[in-house]
Design an enzyme around this catalytic site. Sequence first.
Site, short mmCIF file in Angstrom:
data_model
loop_
_atom_site.label_atom_id
_atom_site.label_comp_id
_atom_site.label_asym_id
_atom_site.label_seq_id
_atom_site.Cartn_x
_atom_site.Cartn_y
_atom_site.Cartn_z
N GLU A 179 0.66 -1.24 0.03
CA GLU A 179 0.01 -0.10 0.13
C GLU A 179 0.70 1.28 0.00
O GLU A 179 0.43 2.23 -0.55
CB GLU A 179 -1.04 0.11 1.17
N GLY A 229 8.04 -11.39 0.04
CA GLY A 229 8.19 -10.74 1.17
C GLY A 229 8.90 -11.31 2.27
O GLY A 229 9.85 -12.15 1.98
N SER A 230 8.59 -11.32 3.66
CA SER A 230 9.24 -11.86 4.72
C SER A 230 8.63 -13.51 4.81
O SER A 230 7.64 -13.89 4.10
CB SER A 230 8.83 -11.23 6.03
N GLU A 251 9.14 -15.70 -2.76
CA GLU A 251 10.47 -15.35 -2.84
C GLU A 251 10.63 -14.48 -1.48
O GLU A 251 9.94 -13.51 -1.21
CB GLU A 251 10.64 -14.36 -3.97
N CYS A 285 16.78 -8.35 -0.68
CA CYS A 285 16.47 -9.46 -0.26
C CYS A 285 17.87 -10.29 -0.52
O CYS A 285 18.32 -11.24 0.33
CB CYS A 285 15.21 -10.51 -0.44
#
Length: 478
Positions: A179, A229-230, A251, A285
């Site tokens: 967002e 993301g995490s 990923e 990352c």
Amino acid sequence: MNYPCAAMRIGAQWVEHTAHGSRAVLDPASGEEIGRTPIAGPEQIAAALDAAGGAFDGWRRMLAIERFRIIARASTLLRERAPAIAATLTLEQGKPIAEALREVTIAADIIDFLAEEAKRLAARGVPPRSPGIASQTVQRIPVGLVAAFTPWNFPANLPARKLGAALAAGCSVIIKPDEQTASTCMAIVQCYIDAGLPAGVLNMLTGRPAEISQALIESPAIAKVSFTGSIAVGRQLGELAARHGKRYTAELGGHAPVIVCADADPQAVARMSVAAKYRNAGQVCASPIRFLVHRSRYAEFRDAFVAGAQALRVGPGSDAATQLGPVIGEHRVQEMQAFVDDALAHGARLLCGGQRIDRPGFFYAATVLEQPAAEARVQREEPFGPIAVLDVFDDLDDALARANALPYGLAAYGFTHDLKSAHRLADELQAGMVGINHFGISQPETPFGGVKASGIGHESGLEGLLGYTDVRLVSVAV
Ligand code: NAD
């Protein structure tokens, strides 16, 4: 500059307002609100599913060459609009403008490569073993409707990987960008629309991430889920996807080690390392985190690294001279401080940085920590920010064991000019991507993905495209 407030794309409409309100977008360089992102409710989610479902059949049946022409026009528009899109990206994400511009042009290259490869998704004939069977053909077909979730750190590149592959393969898509960085994604969606993508093939929602992901993954219409993301969120979505029998690509995070051997040039490697470490304020990352340097070259490497980190010009990303911009938000500044405080409590020496920079916005100093204990959080958890950890090693076996000790396996790097050591590093570093003597492992043409806890499947490259296809065998008896 004026910030283009994000809107959602549902079917043929841009939806700017809903009955569910909106979320603030803060400029990370000032901390001030610059815009709002609308929040989708169940009716917008249902409408996006309807639109994507209605458009899928026409898109999958379109000749591959016709799909290619539309996508090629979209990437051309993306390149033409790159300066304006990069300015938006920098405003909402914070990275230096040169990095943003490069990201947008690379996003166009990613889309191009995947569209080109989709033209070559040739069927494969397998010789039959029974006389009555005339042919056995292995086809690649689009997997169906895709739900894609992208984070804030690469607001152009990560949507390009998912949209580029899914659309080229003939899938329709609902994407939910972060967002905070939805305007960049919106600009990419606009390129596809202006290029002639049929309405409904590509939809974009924003709102409450968990609500949207749950509704989409549970919907029988969605065939494939793709998340970046995490690890924590990736596992949640993976469980949900498995429960509903959905294909899943993830990923997730990394904790990249860098092994600098005795024969490497410590000054040159330190220069490259500083550039790689503090790119996008370390919010990458595949960012190098744990530097393991041979004891004989350690002092030279450390001094050059610290000098490089201290020399970085800090400022808003919109200033062309800036090399280190802000982190994404206040929560990340607090998180950086928590990592540093914990490392110091675990015996680390602070060589530079280690604190918030005293200016508006969310700036954290380029930080170098020396030899925290293995139990320190920063040695085990991804800091995802401008923090580097330096340490020594005496023999390569020990360095490899320490490099491979974590559950992560996204990227790993090694520096040596000795052929034998180079092969050992390449063969034994446990990572989906290994860079020997450089950090540039992420390219549009090559697969990006991790092993161990760092992910499932790949994005970019041919492998990225295949992840949005299913295999169908057609066996014909006459
Ligand atoms: P976070 O885990 O809260 O969010 C990461 C992203 O996932 C955000 O875009 C968020 O909107 C989205 N998300 C969160 N919950 C979701 C859900 N239930 N369904 C769908 N999407 C959801 O973390 P954060 O504070 O934004 O970032 C912190 C950590 O996330 C970092 O330390 C890093 O490890 C990881 N991260 C990794 C990448 C990557 O490229 N692999 C990118 C961003 C963040």
